[in-house]
Write an enzyme that holds these catalytic residues in place. Structure first.
Site, short mmCIF file in Angstrom:
data_model
loop_
_atom_site.label_atom_id
_atom_site.label_comp_id
_atom_site.label_asym_id
_atom_site.label_seq_id
_atom_site.Cartn_x
_atom_site.Cartn_y
_atom_site.Cartn_z
N HIS A 214 -11.16 10.31 7.23
CA HIS A 214 -10.91 9.07 7.30
C HIS A 214 -10.27 8.66 8.83
CE1 HIS A 214 -9.90 4.67 6.17
NE2 HIS A 214 -8.89 4.91 6.52
N ARG B 108 -0.78 9.04 9.09
CA ARG B 108 -0.67 7.50 9.42
C ARG B 108 -0.36 6.87 8.05
NH1 ARG B 108 -4.32 3.13 9.14
NH2 ARG B 108 -5.84 4.54 8.12
N ARG C 232 -0.85 9.09 2.02
CA ARG C 232 -2.22 9.38 1.83
C ARG C 232 -2.34 10.97 1.58
NH1 ARG C 232 -5.27 5.17 5.69
NH2 ARG C 232 -5.23 3.22 4.10
N GLU D 90 0.80 -1.19 -0.15
CA GLU D 90 0.06 -0.09 0.07
C GLU D 90 0.99 1.15 0.09
OE1 GLU D 90 -3.87 -1.97 2.22
OE2 GLU D 90 -2.66 -0.57 3.42
N HIS E 46 -8.61 10.03 3.35
CA HIS E 46 -8.66 9.06 2.45
C HIS E 46 -8.74 9.45 1.12
CE1 HIS E 46 -8.36 5.19 0.60
NE2 HIS E 46 -8.10 4.68 1.44
#
Length: 535
Positions: free
Chosen positions: A348, A383, A287, A118, A241
């Site tokens: 998110h 994060r 992100r 990811e 997100h």
């Protein structure tokens, strides 16, 4: 009236952080009471798609996991916390596998895990269960909790406030000894006494108009801890997100980061890719970068959305990797094997929260915070994908390790606690005030305190929050409380923390981007934004 009984540990929250805390404590011989606001499948943990990060691959190492986490955190992570998380990650995976979580494995292998990659990760290290990892984990852990003889589950309970011993008896040693909670079915407030309390209430993304989170994410634990005298940190870092499904009937549907990890490309309505001009890592950038890039392109071109395209992959491969995303999109008339997915950013994850130590302890003795409501120093300014479910498992165990030592040293059973006093309030004559304020808060937070901020926008938001606080306080003081009022009160408290944290940070870093302070401060000038409540 006074409470007549208590438990060793009161856990507030029905996601993975709460369930893991309850299980570890019960397996250590403690009696546990678990308060949950809504069913287990209405938690952010259950909704998690991508997976859980752990350096378990042959080409991976915990130090590489540490490096990626620190990089994503943009200079604000606590190194010791990140190292602790990464080192404990393989053990957390083993714990979950022992509970028969159905992680995806490589075909024809001896239980060898399939790992995906990811954004922000330098290796394939995301352990997953197809594209519904949270559901697989929660199903397995929930079964363990419901069948454990030492765990009492109290459903439809929304916590109102924590109870401090020194507030009941002036001069007593300050300690958290329980909580008040509203039964959402009977509308009666009950008192829950305990030798210690774990807050595992999740984040606060419902403070925004658009979010990938369920309706439970209303910042309850953060607000309660604040009112009980605990510090909070870095609340300005709200993660958006990059890819939430853009469809009028697709409420809160997340399109997993793993779609980009498996080769999905972000494109404009004309089919042109754009991420390469924003970051050399393209779609695999962290992100915050991807969300800002999408926000920029949407505003520059006047687009309602952008598109995530994975149609260049074989249809069979897409359906094997993303069966649930494919099925849900098909419900809205989108065939992801043949057409790109319309997406927009949405709130998110809450990267800040209640200040905690590595053992999850807070400023208030007897109170612990685990999961998204806590600020452990792991996430910093952003994060890293798939560190959240991991954090729940790792810090639930460390909290219980500390808790066992604390309770074995003779922490007494709390004295009888006073019942909730409703003698001076009446039933509300109208509820439009609550619903109107709820909508107003979420709209102006989205408009003024979203992905891109300015000083003027933040000042406007703060003025509106001050007005809302006054109205809510008056309403709270005169009428019987409801679930909606409790959540509105908590969200308004958290909204003020977010705005004040953003106003205190005179730079742009990670998830916080302010056009009036576009530069990032040098490392020797970086600090957390700590907010201290008046006691």
């Amino acid at each position: 009236m006074k409470t007549k009984s208590s438990t060793d540990l009161l856990v507030i929250g029905g996601g993975l952080a709460g369930l893991a805390s309850a299980l570890h404590a019960a397996n250590a011989g403690l009696s546990v009471k678990l308060l949950i606001k809504k069913p287990f499948d209405q938690t952010s943990s259950h909704w998690a798609q991508g997976g859980i990060a752990a350096a378990v691959g042959p080409d991976d190492d915990p130090e590489l996991h540490v490096a990626d986490t620190l990089d994503a955190g943009a200079g604000l992570c606590k190194v010791a916390s990140v190292q602790f998380l990464a080192q404990q990650a393989p053990k957390a995976i083993a714990w979950l596998r022992d509970m028969h979580v159905a992680f995806t494995e490589l075909p024809n292998s001896q239980r060898q895990l399939h790992l995906t990659q990811e954004g922000g990760h330098s290796r394939r290290r995301v352990v997953h269960a197809a594209d519904a990892t949270g559901r697989a984990i929660m199903d397995a852990v929930t079964a363990q909790v419901l069948n454990h003889p030492s765990i009492t589950v109290c459903q439809d309970q929304i916590a109102v406030d924590l109870i401090r011993s020194d507030k009941i008896k002036p001069g007593a040693e300050k300690r958290c000894v329980g909580a008040y909670a509203l039964n959402r079915k009977t509308n009666k407030v009950t008192t829950h006494a305990a030798r210690a309390v774990v807050l595992a209430t999740g984040g606060a993304s419902k403070v925004y108009l658009f979010t990938t989170n369920p309706d439970t994410s209303t910042g309850d634990g953060i607000a309660m801890a604040w009112r009980a005298g605990c510090r909070v940190a870095n609340m300005e870092f709200m993660q958006f997100h990059p890819t939430c499904l853009y469809h009028p009937h697709a409420k809160s549907m997340l399109i997993s980061e793993a779609v980009r990890g498996e080769g999905g490309k972000l494109i404009l309505p004309n089919g042109k890719r754009f991420m390469d001009k924003h970051d050399p890592r393209g779609e695999l950038a962290p992100r915050d970068i991807v969300a800002r890039a999408i926000d920029y392109e949407m505003k520059r071109g006047g687009y309602d959305c952008v598109y995530l395209d994975i149609t260049h992959k074989p249809a069979k491969e897409i359906l094997e990797h993303f069966p649930n995303i494919s099925r849900r999109c098909q419900e809205f008339g989108i065939d992801i094997t043949r057409e790109p997915i319309p997406v927009v950013p949405a709130a998110h994850y809450t990267c800040g929260g209640i200040v905690t130590e590595l053992d999850a302890s807070t400023d208030l003795p007897g109170l612990y915070a685990v999961g998204e409501c806590a600020s452990t120093g792991i996430h910093g300014a952003n994060r890293l994908a798939s560190n959240s479910l991991l954090e729940c498992c790792v810090f639930a165990e460390s909290a219980v390790e500390r808790l066992k030592k604390e309770l074995s040293n003779g922490v007494p059973v709390p004295p009888p606690l006073p019942a909730w006093d409703e003698s001076r309030v009446t039933d509300a004559d109208e509820h439009v005030v609550v619903s109107h304020n709820w909508n107003e808060l979420r709209h102006f937070m989205w408009d003024y305190v979203g992905i891109v901020r300015t000083n003027k926008r933040l000042q406007r938001a703060l003025r509106r929050i001050e007005l809302l606080k006054g109205e809510i306080a008056e309403y709270y003081g005169n009428f019987r409380i409801t679930s909606d009022l409790i959540e509105l009160r908590n969200l308004t408290t958290v909204a003020e923390m977010i705005v004040r944290g953003a106003m205190a940070r005179h730079e742009s870093r990670g998830l916080h981007f302010n056009r009036d302070y576009p530069k990032t401060l040098p490392p020797d000038q970086v600090s957390d934004t700590i907010q201290q409540p008046e006691d």
